[in-house]
Design a protein around this motif. Structure first.
Motif, PDB file in Angstrom:
ATOM      1  N   GLU A 178       0.856  -1.183   0.000  1.00  0.00           N
ATOM      2  CA  GLU A 178       0.000   0.000   0.000  1.00  0.00           C
ATOM      3  C   GLU A 178       0.886   1.224   0.000  1.00  0.00           C
ATOM      4  O   GLU A 178       1.794   1.334   0.802  1.00  0.00           O
ATOM      5  CB  GLU A 178      -0.841   0.041   1.268  1.00  0.00           C
ATOM      6  CG  GLU A 178      -2.020  -0.888   1.248  1.00  0.00           C
ATOM      7  CD  GLU A 178      -2.731  -0.833   2.578  1.00  0.00           C
ATOM      8  OE1 GLU A 178      -2.852  -1.883   3.214  1.00  0.00           O
ATOM      9  OE2 GLU A 178      -3.123   0.278   2.983  1.00  0.00           O
ATOM     10  N   VAL A 235       8.463   2.326  -4.958  1.00  0.00           N
ATOM     11  CA  VAL A 235       8.775   2.505  -3.547  1.00  0.00           C
ATOM     12  C   VAL A 235       9.817   1.480  -3.141  1.00  0.00           C
ATOM     13  O   VAL A 235      10.020   0.474  -3.814  1.00  0.00           O
ATOM     14  CB  VAL A 235       7.525   2.324  -2.650  1.00  0.00           C
ATOM     15  CG1 VAL A 235       6.502   3.381  -2.942  1.00  0.00           C
ATOM     16  CG2 VAL A 235       6.945   0.936  -2.828  1.00  0.00           C
ATOM     17  N   ASN A 236      10.472   1.745  -2.028  1.00  0.00           N
ATOM     18  CA  ASN A 236      11.367   0.769  -1.417  1.00  0.00           C
ATOM     19  C   ASN A 236      10.728   0.232  -0.147  1.00  0.00           C
ATOM     20  O   ASN A 236      10.117   0.985   0.603  1.00  0.00           O
ATOM     21  CB  ASN A 236      12.710   1.414  -1.079  1.00  0.00           C
ATOM     22  CG  ASN A 236      13.624   1.442  -2.262  1.00  0.00           C
ATOM     23  OD1 ASN A 236      13.318   2.072  -3.244  1.00  0.00           O
ATOM     24  ND2 ASN A 236      14.735   0.745  -2.177  1.00  0.00           N
ATOM     25  N   VAL A 237      10.884  -1.054   0.088  1.00  0.00           N
ATOM     26  CA  VAL A 237      10.366  -1.642   1.321  1.00  0.00           C
ATOM     27  C   VAL A 237      11.483  -2.455   1.956  1.00  0.00           C
ATOM     28  O   VAL A 237      12.440  -2.828   1.306  1.00  0.00           O
ATOM     29  CB  VAL A 237       9.149  -2.554   1.066  1.00  0.00           C
ATOM     30  CG1 VAL A 237       7.967  -1.760   0.582  1.00  0.00           C
ATOM     31  CG2 VAL A 237       9.495  -3.640   0.078  1.00  0.00           C
ATOM     32  N   SER A 238      11.331  -2.741   3.235  1.00  0.00           N
ATOM     33  CA  SER A 238      12.343  -3.556   3.905  1.00  0.00           C
ATOM     34  C   SER A 238      11.882  -5.010   3.913  1.00  0.00           C
ATOM     35  O   SER A 238      10.709  -5.312   3.756  1.00  0.00           O
ATOM     36  CB  SER A 238      12.563  -3.069   5.329  1.00  0.00           C
ATOM     37  OG  SER A 238      11.400  -3.285   6.093  1.00  0.00           O
ATOM     38  N   GLU A 287      11.573  -6.938   6.295  1.00  0.00           N
ATOM     39  CA  GLU A 287      10.631  -7.118   7.395  1.00  0.00           C
ATOM     40  C   GLU A 287       9.204  -6.811   6.960  1.00  0.00           C
ATOM     41  O   GLU A 287       8.256  -7.507   7.291  1.00  0.00           O
ATOM     42  CB  GLU A 287      11.029  -6.102   8.456  1.00  0.00           C
ATOM     43  CG  GLU A 287      11.004  -6.595   9.821  1.00  0.00           C
ATOM     44  CD  GLU A 287      11.230  -5.508  10.809  1.00  0.00           C
ATOM     45  OE1 GLU A 287      10.327  -5.328  11.596  1.00  0.00           O
ATOM     46  OE2 GLU A 287      12.297  -4.858  10.756  1.00  0.00           O
ATOM     47  N   GLN A 288       9.087  -5.729   6.204  1.00  0.00           N
ATOM     48  CA  GLN A 288       7.778  -5.276   5.755  1.00  0.00           C
ATOM     49  C   GLN A 288       7.159  -6.321   4.846  1.00  0.00           C
ATOM     50  O   GLN A 288       5.965  -6.586   4.914  1.00  0.00           O
ATOM     51  CB  GLN A 288       7.939  -3.949   5.006  1.00  0.00           C
ATOM     52  CG  GLN A 288       6.655  -3.337   4.536  1.00  0.00           C
ATOM     53  CD  GLN A 288       5.826  -2.844   5.664  1.00  0.00           C
ATOM     54  OE1 GLN A 288       6.083  -1.795   6.236  1.00  0.00           O
ATOM     55  NE2 GLN A 288       4.821  -3.596   6.006  1.00  0.00           N
ATOM     56  N   ALA A 300       5.833   4.813   7.889  1.00  0.00           N
ATOM     57  CA  ALA A 300       4.815   4.622   6.854  1.00  0.00           C
ATOM     58  C   ALA A 300       4.957   3.197   6.364  1.00  0.00           C
ATOM     59  O   ALA A 300       5.870   2.492   6.752  1.00  0.00           O
ATOM     60  CB  ALA A 300       5.035   5.605   5.708  1.00  0.00           C
ATOM     61  N   ARG A 301       4.078   2.780   5.468  1.00  0.00           N
ATOM     62  CA  ARG A 301       4.171   1.382   5.020  1.00  0.00           C
ATOM     63  C   ARG A 301       5.304   1.165   4.033  1.00  0.00           C
ATOM     64  O   ARG A 301       5.600   0.060   3.641  1.00  0.00           O
ATOM     65  CB  ARG A 301       2.857   0.937   4.389  1.00  0.00           C
ATOM     66  CG  ARG A 301       2.046   0.089   5.336  1.00  0.00           C
ATOM     67  CD  ARG A 301       0.763  -0.359   4.655  1.00  0.00           C
ATOM     68  NE  ARG A 301      -0.294   0.559   4.985  1.00  0.00           N
ATOM     69  CZ  ARG A 301      -1.199   0.334   5.929  1.00  0.00           C
ATOM     70  NH1 ARG A 301      -1.163  -0.764   6.618  1.00  0.00           N
ATOM     71  NH2 ARG A 301      -2.132   1.210   6.163  1.00  0.00           N
ATOM     72  N   ILE A 302       5.905   2.238   3.601  1.00  0.00           N
ATOM     73  CA  ILE A 302       7.062   2.109   2.735  1.00  0.00           C
ATOM     74  C   ILE A 302       8.243   2.773   3.424  1.00  0.00           C
ATOM     75  O   ILE A 302       8.076   3.483   4.395  1.00  0.00           O
ATOM     76  CB  ILE A 302       6.820   2.774   1.363  1.00  0.00           C
ATOM     77  CG1 ILE A 302       6.385   4.223   1.560  1.00  0.00           C
ATOM     78  CG2 ILE A 302       5.776   2.005   0.585  1.00  0.00           C
ATOM     79  CD1 ILE A 302       6.248   4.980   0.273  1.00  0.00           C
ATOM     80  N   GLU A 303       9.429   2.507   2.916  1.00  0.00           N
ATOM     81  CA  GLU A 303      10.627   3.058   3.526  1.00  0.00           C
ATOM     82  C   GLU A 303      10.751   4.553   3.258  1.00  0.00           C
ATOM     83  O   GLU A 303      10.595   4.999   2.133  1.00  0.00           O
ATOM     84  CB  GLU A 303      11.864   2.374   2.937  1.00  0.00           C
ATOM     85  CG  GLU A 303      12.060   0.953   3.412  1.00  0.00           C
ATOM     86  CD  GLU A 303      12.622   0.909   4.811  1.00  0.00           C
ATOM     87  OE1 GLU A 303      13.524   1.701   5.106  1.00  0.00           O
ATOM     88  OE2 GLU A 303      12.136   0.095   5.603  1.00  0.00           O
ATOM     89  N   ARG A 350      11.562   2.905   9.159  1.00  0.00           N
ATOM     90  CA  ARG A 350      10.940   1.652   8.753  1.00  0.00           C
ATOM     91  C   ARG A 350       9.523   1.518   9.253  1.00  0.00           C
ATOM     92  O   ARG A 350       8.768   0.692   8.755  1.00  0.00           O
ATOM     93  CB  ARG A 350      11.764   0.455   9.219  1.00  0.00           C
ATOM     94  CG  ARG A 350      11.834   0.266  10.708  1.00  0.00           C
ATOM     95  CD  ARG A 350      12.509  -1.062  11.056  1.00  0.00           C
ATOM     96  NE  ARG A 350      12.661  -1.202  12.487  1.00  0.00           N
ATOM     97  CZ  ARG A 350      13.738  -0.800  13.150  1.00  0.00           C
ATOM     98  NH1 ARG A 350      14.745  -0.270  12.503  1.00  0.00           N
ATOM     99  NH2 ARG A 350      13.800  -0.926  14.454  1.00  0.00           N
ATOM    100  N   PRO A 404       7.785  -2.987  11.146  1.00  0.00           N
ATOM    101  CA  PRO A 404       6.551  -3.357  10.457  1.00  0.00           C
ATOM    102  C   PRO A 404       6.048  -4.742  10.862  1.00  0.00           C
ATOM    103  O   PRO A 404       4.854  -5.003  10.808  1.00  0.00           O
ATOM    104  CB  PRO A 404       6.930  -3.367   8.976  1.00  0.00           C
ATOM    105  CG  PRO A 404       8.253  -2.743   8.897  1.00  0.00           C
ATOM    106  CD  PRO A 404       8.887  -2.773  10.224  1.00  0.00           C
ATOM    107  N   LEU A 435       1.432   5.639  -0.288  1.00  0.00           N
ATOM    108  CA  LEU A 435       0.960   6.782   0.477  1.00  0.00           C
ATOM    109  C   LEU A 435      -0.170   7.505  -0.228  1.00  0.00           C
ATOM    110  O   LEU A 435      -0.951   8.194   0.382  1.00  0.00           O
ATOM    111  CB  LEU A 435       2.123   7.768   0.699  1.00  0.00           C
ATOM    112  CG  LEU A 435       3.299   7.207   1.502  1.00  0.00           C
ATOM    113  CD1 LEU A 435       4.414   8.216   1.561  1.00  0.00           C
ATOM    114  CD2 LEU A 435       2.847   6.876   2.913  1.00  0.00           C
ATOM    115  N   ALA A 465       5.781  -9.017   6.825  1.00  0.00           N
ATOM    116  CA  ALA A 465       4.511  -8.601   7.433  1.00  0.00           C
ATOM    117  C   ALA A 465       3.377  -8.602   6.411  1.00  0.00           C
ATOM    118  O   ALA A 465       2.244  -8.926   6.728  1.00  0.00           O
ATOM    119  CB  ALA A 465       4.671  -7.213   8.058  1.00  0.00           C
ATOM    120  N   PHE A 466       3.680  -8.248   5.154  1.00  0.00           N
ATOM    121  CA  PHE A 466       2.652  -8.268   4.114  1.00  0.00           C
ATOM    122  C   PHE A 466       2.201  -9.687   3.809  1.00  0.00           C
ATOM    123  O   PHE A 466       1.066  -9.922   3.432  1.00  0.00           O
ATOM    124  CB  PHE A 466       3.191  -7.677   2.799  1.00  0.00           C
ATOM    125  CG  PHE A 466       3.343  -6.196   2.776  1.00  0.00           C
ATOM    126  CD1 PHE A 466       4.402  -5.618   2.106  1.00  0.00           C
ATOM    127  CD2 PHE A 466       2.427  -5.368   3.389  1.00  0.00           C
ATOM    128  CE1 PHE A 466       4.547  -4.248   2.046  1.00  0.00           C
ATOM    129  CE2 PHE A 466       2.557  -3.992   3.341  1.00  0.00           C
ATOM    130  CZ  PHE A 466       3.639  -3.443   2.659  1.00  0.00           C
TER     131      PHE A 466
END
Lengths: 348, 334
Positions: free
Chosen positions: A228, A237-240, A242-243, B303-306, B300, B26, A230, A246-247
């Protein structure tokens, strides 16, 4: 009597000048592009300049004989999957979009009849189009690149280029594919919709958030994009790691071969359901990506491919045959079994 | 504040921040699960639960990396501010961050694996400072700080121009987003191997700074005064530059370019413990580590993104610094 003679001479001079001006260029038609701009174009168009990769792909499927070059020259691995006449066309550079590398003088030197651009329609691109048109004196057409507009875009460009027959064939095929997609997802209850993560880059930590152009077709086949963003209209986007855990996506689509091959061995990705159940799919990319890049008509076959991997029991027909006939119709190449296998394997 | 109590208090605060940061992210891990996971690790249990993976493969390395980055940048900034006798100096004054950035974006442009990108970043940072030092020595025989700074500005500007050129040449769909994100700084992709490689380098680089901190403090009195007090100015300057460059290049290689921390944290330390370098350096290290851990936690989980770290350090650090300045106006600034 002098004044009436000079007046007549003046009128004669004006008429001659007007005649001279009207004989110069053969701009006989006016078309309206997707941005609502009325553009005068020549009667016959034989040289078309594509302003960016999406436009290049659209031009290639409609009228490869009218191409004068590529935005980015095809790599050796891609050439066998393109029709012979376009494989060695020169690289001309990109005109608009993120990163102009083209000098306007070079654009004029390439002597195109028109310039086409296939992508976002907003005031920025409208003004860019007008500026180039004025400076270079070449008609510039903007075509709406939104995915749901694909059939319309094909018909519009076909009308402009004078290839209505081919345009209608491609547009009907587009409508058929979209109908097939809607058919399948109508039979899938909301609870069975897959949760998909698009993994870009070698580490797989770059993705497209919901509503982004990168994940457009994944969302079009009814899957839920786990990222998701913003804003409603997503982007890169970049995510970690960990995220992503969680997804908990149950399917991962990746564009990077080394990621697809190494993810099963990465400890940080073990808790992800998609990795545990070995549902990591490498999107084909020869000659154009099935899923993400370039964001153009090449993604239509990506829809078919996604239907088969996300809903294997509901997707109609044989994927291989559908790919083969798509490549024959759109890209005008015949795929033998070996080539087809290489495409679907994600080679390149 | 009584100076004797400050450093231990800061150390305790650092440990507190580390514990809190390890519990936030997260992937939800309640504190009791953190303790249980640590116990499992100590005992040596073989079957990892998902929580163990998240904690030991992803989150704890990241928290530790954030501490290293904060400590390294703050120490380098403090040392340079003392060395150049100027409170506006950041660790990038000799171009190490820009040079590291150039090395790394070249790696991204060439499509190299991540380890190679990090190595190029590290190498780029070191090479840039070597060029600057060689240039300064060739121009003025190494005795003049001003020439060093000017050489740093020039080489840094060249590296910056090269980075911009790489951005123009990169593929806008595939490479440019990666380059942009790297240049903004992020710890999202940190792995245990990265921390294992960076930790010894940072420790080796910080050791001379910590051990020689009294003499480095004397440098801020001026070259002649320092020499009169028995400090070998030229050699000490070389050691400080080498150490600061080493730690900065090694952390920039794993985290990308993060500005503002090296400039601001020494000032925070100064406001707390005073301008004497032998107290200010340990305080900078502790505050920097804690600050970076807190900022990365926000990056981290905000928000849901970095969110890029470079953005957060400026947005959080700026107002924080102004607040501290307003409160501690009585404290001396060098």
């Amino acid at each position: 009597m002098n004044t009436s003679l000079s007046r007549r001479l003046f009128a004669l001079g004006l008429m001659l000048a007007a005649a001279a001006l009207t004989t110069a260029p053969a701009f006989a038609r006016t078309v309206t592009d997707s941005a609502g701009r009325a553009v005068e174009i020549p009667d016959t168009i034989s040289r078309v300049f594509a302003a960016g990769p999406p436009a290049s792909t659209l031009l290639y499927v409609l009228a490869p004989e009218k191409m004068i070059g590529w935005v980015r020259a095809p790599r050796e691995a891609e050439k066998p999957y393109l029709t012979a006449s376009v494989r060695d066309l020169p690289e001309l550079g990109r005109l608009t979009g993120r990163g102009d590398t083209l000098n306007l003088e070079r654009l004029v030197a390439a002597k195109p009849d028109i310039v086409i651009d296939f992508g976002t329609i907003n005031d920025t691109y409208r003004s860019l189009a007008n500026r180039v048109q004025q400076q270079a004196g070449i008609p510039y057409l903007l075509i709406d690149g939104r995915f749901e507009n694909t059939a319309e875009a094909i018909r519009l460009l076909a009308d402009v280029l004078g290839v209505k027959g081919r345009g209608e064939a491609l547009a009907s095929a587009t409508d058929a594919i979209l109908r097939q997609v809607d058919d399948v997802i109508a039979r899938v209850p909301a609870s069975d919709r897959p949760r998909v993560y698009l993994a870009r880059g070698t580490e797989g930590l770059e993705s497209g958030s919901r509503g982004s152009i990168n994940t457009e077709i994944i969302e079009r086949v009814g899957a839920t994009n786990v990222v998701e963003g913003l804003r409603e209209k997503g982007g890169l986007v970049n995510v970690s790691a960990e995220q992503i855990i969680a997804f908990a996506p149950d399917t991962i689509i990746t564009l990077d071969r080394s990621f697809a091959q190494t993810v099963a061995g990465k400890p940080a990705w073990q808790p992800v359901p998609a990795v545990r159940e070995k549902r990591v799919f490498l999107a084909p990319s020869l000659p154009f990506g099935f899923v993400d890049v370039p964001p153009s008509v090449n993604r239509l076959i990506g829809l078919t491919w996604l239907l088969h991997i996300l809903y294997p029991d509901k997707a109609p027909g044989d994927l291989k045959e559908q790919v083969r006939s798509f490549y024959k119709l759109f890209y005008q190449v015949d795929l033998d079994d070996a080539a087809l296998a290489r495409v679907l394997d994600g080679a390149g | 504040m009584r100076s004797a109590a400050v450093l231990p208090a800061l150390a305790a605060a650092l440990i507190g921040v580390a514990i809190i940061a390890s519990g936030i992210g997260p992937y939800p891990i309640p504190p009791q699960d953190v303790v249980a996971a640590l116990a499992r690790r100590v005992v040596g249990a073989v079957n990892p639960a998902p929580i163990d993976t998240v904690l030991f493969q992803i989150r704890l390395p990241r928290v530790l990396a954030a501490a290293l980055v904060g400590a390294a940048l703050s120490a380098a900034g403090a040392a340079y501010q003392s060395l150049f006798r100027n409170p506006l100096v950041s660790p990038d004054i000799l171009g190490v961050s820009t040079g590291a950035g150039l090395g790394a974006v070249l790696g991204i442009l060439l499509g190299l694996p991540v380890a190679a990108i990090q190595f190029l970043g590290f190498g780029g940072g070191l090479a840039t400072v070597l060029i600057v030092a060689a240039l300064a020595r060739a121009l003025r025989g190494g005795g003049d700080i001003l020439v060093l700074v000017l050489a740093g500005i020039v080489v840094g500007a060249l590296a910056g121009a090269a980075i911009s050129l790489v951005k123009v040449l990169a593929d806008p769909y595939e490479q440019l987003p990666a380059i942009t994100f790297w240049l903004l700084g992020s710890l999202a992709g940190v792995k245990p191997a990265d921390v294992a490689a960076t930790l010894p380098v940072v420790v080796i680089g910080l050791a001379p700074l910590v051990l020689l901190r009294w003499r480095i403090g004397v440098l801020s009195l001026g070259d002649d005064e320092a020499r009169a007090l028995g400090v070998e100015v030229t050699r000490l300057r070389a050691i400080v530059i080498a150490a600061a460059t080493l730690v900065t290049a090694s952390v920039v290689a794993i985290s990308g370019v993060i500005g503002w921390v090296g400039l601001m944290v020494p000032h925070m330390a100064r406001l707390l413990v005073g301008p004497r370098f032998d107290r200010m350096l340990p305080a900078s290290i502790l505050i920097g580590a804690a600050f970076m851990m807190a900022v990365d936690t926000l990056a981290r989980s905000g928000a849901r993104i970095e969110i890029p770290l470079g953005v957060l350090t400026a947005v959080i650090g700026g107002p924080l610094f102004v607040w501290l300045l307003a409160r501690g106006r009585r404290r001396a600034l060098p």
